[in-house]
Design a protein around this motif. Structure first.
Motif, mmCIF file in Angstrom:
data_model
loop_
_atom_site.group_PDB
_atom_site.id
_atom_site.type_symbol
_atom_site.label_atom_id
_atom_site.label_comp_id
_atom_site.label_asym_id
_atom_site.label_seq_id
_atom_site.Cartn_x
_atom_site.Cartn_y
_atom_site.Cartn_z
ATOM 1 N N CYS A 61 0.825 -1.207 0.000
ATOM 2 C CA CYS A 61 0.000 0.000 0.000
ATOM 3 C C CYS A 61 0.861 1.260 0.000
ATOM 4 O O CYS A 61 0.408 2.329 -0.428
ATOM 5 N N CYS A 104 1.513 4.201 -2.838
ATOM 6 C CA CYS A 104 0.490 5.221 -3.109
ATOM 7 C C CYS A 104 0.076 5.961 -1.839
ATOM 8 O O CYS A 104 -0.143 7.170 -1.859
ATOM 9 N N HIS A 105 -0.082 5.192 -0.741
ATOM 10 C CA HIS A 105 -0.585 5.793 0.497
ATOM 11 C C HIS A 105 0.552 6.382 1.317
ATOM 12 O O HIS A 105 0.918 5.859 2.369
ATOM 13 N N SER A 116 -7.725 9.302 4.294
ATOM 14 C CA SER A 116 -7.020 9.437 5.563
ATOM 15 C C SER A 116 -6.132 8.222 5.796
ATOM 16 O O SER A 116 -5.813 7.876 6.918
ATOM 17 N N HIS A 117 -5.757 7.556 4.739
ATOM 18 C CA HIS A 117 -4.915 6.362 4.825
ATOM 19 C C HIS A 117 -3.516 6.743 4.337
ATOM 20 O O HIS A 117 -3.159 6.521 3.183
ATOM 21 N N ARG A 167 -14.005 4.232 9.721
ATOM 22 C CA ARG A 167 -14.557 3.501 8.569
ATOM 23 C C ARG A 167 -14.937 2.060 8.857
ATOM 24 O O ARG A 167 -15.706 1.471 8.103
ATOM 25 N N TYR A 215 -14.507 -2.107 5.605
ATOM 26 C CA TYR A 215 -14.285 -1.097 4.563
ATOM 27 C C TYR A 215 -12.833 -1.131 4.074
ATOM 28 O O TYR A 215 -12.559 -1.141 2.873
ATOM 29 N N LYS A 235 -11.451 -2.381 0.374
ATOM 30 C CA LYS A 235 -10.581 -1.560 -0.483
ATOM 31 C C LYS A 235 -9.326 -2.345 -0.878
ATOM 32 O O LYS A 235 -8.872 -2.262 -2.015
ATOM 33 N N HIS A 262 -12.074 1.006 -5.109
ATOM 34 C CA HIS A 262 -10.739 1.401 -4.633
ATOM 35 C C HIS A 262 -9.904 1.987 -5.764
ATOM 36 O O HIS A 262 -9.686 1.318 -6.787
ATOM 37 N N GLY A 263 -9.415 3.215 -5.562
ATOM 38 C CA GLY A 263 -8.589 3.877 -6.573
ATOM 39 C C GLY A 263 -7.334 3.099 -6.911
ATOM 40 O O GLY A 263 -6.773 3.238 -8.007
HETATM 41 C C1 HEC Z 1 -1.729 2.081 -6.887
HETATM 42 C C2 HEC Z 1 -2.000 3.001 -5.815
HETATM 43 C C3 HEC Z 1 -2.653 2.409 -4.557
HETATM 44 C C4 HEC Z 1 -2.210 1.340 -3.818
HETATM 45 C C5 HEC Z 1 -0.994 0.479 -4.051
HETATM 46 C C6 HEC Z 1 -3.160 1.222 -2.717
HETATM 47 N N1 HEC Z 1 -4.123 2.174 -2.806
HETATM 48 FE FE1 HEC Z 1 -5.624 2.483 -1.494
HETATM 49 N N2 HEC Z 1 -6.221 4.123 -2.503
HETATM 50 C C7 HEC Z 1 -5.648 4.580 -3.683
HETATM 51 C C8 HEC Z 1 -6.372 5.763 -4.138
HETATM 52 C C9 HEC Z 1 -6.073 6.544 -5.411
HETATM 53 C C10 HEC Z 1 -7.390 6.006 -3.178
HETATM 54 C C11 HEC Z 1 -8.438 7.126 -3.185
HETATM 55 C C12 HEC Z 1 -9.691 6.674 -3.896
HETATM 56 C C13 HEC Z 1 -10.470 5.696 -3.070
HETATM 57 O O1 HEC Z 1 -11.096 6.048 -2.055
HETATM 58 O O2 HEC Z 1 -10.432 4.507 -3.401
HETATM 59 C C14 HEC Z 1 -7.255 4.967 -2.183
HETATM 60 C C15 HEC Z 1 -8.064 4.856 -1.062
HETATM 61 C C16 HEC Z 1 -7.974 3.881 -0.101
HETATM 62 C C17 HEC Z 1 -8.783 3.825 1.090
HETATM 63 C C18 HEC Z 1 -9.832 4.829 1.505
HETATM 64 C C19 HEC Z 1 -9.288 5.703 2.629
HETATM 65 C C20 HEC Z 1 -10.319 6.668 3.163
HETATM 66 O O3 HEC Z 1 -9.905 7.603 3.845
HETATM 67 O O4 HEC Z 1 -11.513 6.463 2.912
HETATM 68 C C21 HEC Z 1 -8.419 2.726 1.772
HETATM 69 C C22 HEC Z 1 -8.973 2.215 3.090
HETATM 70 C C23 HEC Z 1 -7.354 2.100 1.006
HETATM 71 N N3 HEC Z 1 -7.119 2.829 -0.104
HETATM 72 C C24 HEC Z 1 -6.698 0.931 1.405
HETATM 73 C C25 HEC Z 1 -5.595 0.423 0.733
HETATM 74 C C26 HEC Z 1 -4.843 -0.691 1.227
HETATM 75 C C27 HEC Z 1 -5.152 -1.452 2.513
HETATM 76 C C28 HEC Z 1 -3.825 -0.874 0.347
HETATM 77 C C29 HEC Z 1 -2.742 -1.907 0.409
HETATM 78 C C30 HEC Z 1 -3.147 -3.270 0.649
HETATM 79 C C31 HEC Z 1 -3.948 0.119 -0.691
HETATM 80 N N4 HEC Z 1 -5.042 0.883 -0.426
HETATM 81 C C32 HEC Z 1 -3.073 0.227 -1.749
HETATM 82 C C33 HEC Z 1 -4.568 4.046 -4.333
HETATM 83 C C34 HEC Z 1 -3.833 2.942 -3.901
#
Ligand code: HEC
Length: 336
Positions: free
Chosen positions: A253, A256-257, A268-269, A294, A298, A302, A309-310
């Motif tokens: 994660c 990106c995060h 907020s992640h 959340r 949730y 994601k 999930h973005g």
């Molecule tokens: C390739 C980029 C990328 C990776 C790698 C990634 N994410 Fe995301 N994530 C995003 C983006 C862009 C958003 C914002 C859009 C959305 O809400 O999905 C996001 C949003 C989220 C949110 C919403 C947070 C909120 O405040 O509501 C969560 C929870 C989340 N990711 C969990 C994860 C987890 C757990 C992993 C790893 C296992 C992960 N993501 C890996 C791009 C990524």
């Protein structure tokens, strides 16, 4: 006179001290070791569970060729102690390392090419049970063993059994049909006979064991099967994060995060990088807040690409890592 094959079946119905190792199907050719649970001292090695060669040596090729699949599946993977003289009240660990799974796809037919097992199966048993035999060493006993390890420091020998009795219902039904759901049901659970009496989803744990995954992965997969945190479980969410979950989220994660990453948009992640000396504490608190805001589901959704999930699907193909994240978030949810 009873035919030898009949004798062997009777043997494993409890007439003689014998045990069967099963991953999915029986594990033949696994190395058997017995250690004392508390001291870790090895008390017995040098045995192995029965494989096809054992059966041929015992009964002859012709007889073995005449066995049905189901007969073979009950004769393979068997261990017998010749002169069991284990101390009745002592807790021991029986381990079966490596070997071959003769029915890895679980279709109740002996596999043409048995699958190599890379990990070790454990069962926690008293000396009395070892002397008596008649139990199985399976992913279910593995889960109970990991549970016991988790509570061992805060649990006396006498209190182990009641703790395991109380946890049994997370794994199995009343296998022994004695109207009691207890640790005896875990030891008696036979994957070939009791698929209907399984309550826990042991798929992730089984895969981790067969593949020889690390201790922390196996432990996380095992503990995720229990609905409540073990009584007296001292491991905090932060300790668990430091031990295994941090690696998972940093690698899956973190690209990106992080501050300035694309996963920070409107979310907020945000993970602190490992170059920050306080990253373990800060990231644990970040997840604590996110869980509060959340909920566990949730975040898990994601992580596998649901809820739009973005970042798409990150953990859907990594069940062990998913189990670690799930365990960590559940610890936080329970206030750990
Ligand atoms: C390739 C980029 C990328 C990776 C790698 C990634 N994410 Fe995301 N994530 C995003 C983006 C862009 C958003 C914002 C859009 C959305 O809400 O999905 C996001 C949003 C989220 C949110 C919403 C947070 C909120 O405040 O509501 C969560 C929870 C989340 N990711 C969990 C994860 C987890 C757990 C992993 C790893 C296992 C992960 N993501 C890996 C791009 C990524």
């Amino acid at each position: 006179m009873l035919k030898p094959k009949l004798l062997l079946i009777l043997a494993c119905l409890g007439l003689t001290a014998c045990e069967q190792a099963q991953m999915v199907g029986p594990v033949g050719g696994g190395e058997v070791t017995v250690t004392e649970f508390r001291s870790g001292e090895t008390v017995l090695t040098g045995l192995s569970t029965s494989d096809e060669d054992t059966l041929i040596a015992l009964f002859g090729q012709e007889t073995v060729d005449g066995y049905t699949s189901l007969q073979l599946l009950s004769f393979l993977g068997i261990n017998t102690f010749n002169n069991p003289g284990f101390n009745d009240a002592t807790w021991y660990v029986m381990a079966v390392q490596g070997g071959f799974d003769y029915d890895a796809d679980g279709n109740l037919l002996v596999d043409q090419a048995p699958a190599q097992v890379f990990g070790t199966l454990h069962a926690l048993v008293t000396g009395e049970q070892l002397n008596r035999g008649g139990f199985l060493v399976t992913p279910v006993t593995e889960a109970a063993y990991r549970y016991a390890l988790d509570i061992a420091d805060s649990t006396s020998d006498d209190a182990l059994r009641p703790a395991l009795d109380a946890a049994a219902g997370d794994l199995v039904d009343d296998v022994t049909a004695d109207d009691e759901l207890d640790y005896g049901d875990i030891l008696a659970w036979n994957r070939i006979l009791h698929s209907q009496q399984l309550r826990g989803d042991i798929g992730t744990l089984t895969n981790a064991l067969a593949a020889g995954e690390s201790e922390s992965v196996v432990t996380a997969a095992a503990l995720a099967l229990f609905s409540t945190a073990p009584p007296g479980n001292e491991q905090s969410a932060e300790e668990f994060f430091a031990q295994s979950a941090s690696d998972v989220v940093q690698s899956r994660c973190g690209t990106c995060h992080r501050v300035g990453g694309i996963g920070t948009r409107g979310t907020s992640h945000i993970l602190q990088p490992t170059s920050n000396n306080d990253h373990i504490a800060l990231n644990t608190e970040m997840y604590r807040a996110l869980v509060g805001q959340r909920g566990v589901q949730y975040i898990l959704d994601k992580s596998v690409g649901q809820r739009g999930h973005g970042g798409g699907n990150r953990l859907g193909n990594f069940p062990e890592e998913f189990a670690i994240l799930e365990t960590f978030l559940t610890l936080l949810e329970n206030g750990g």
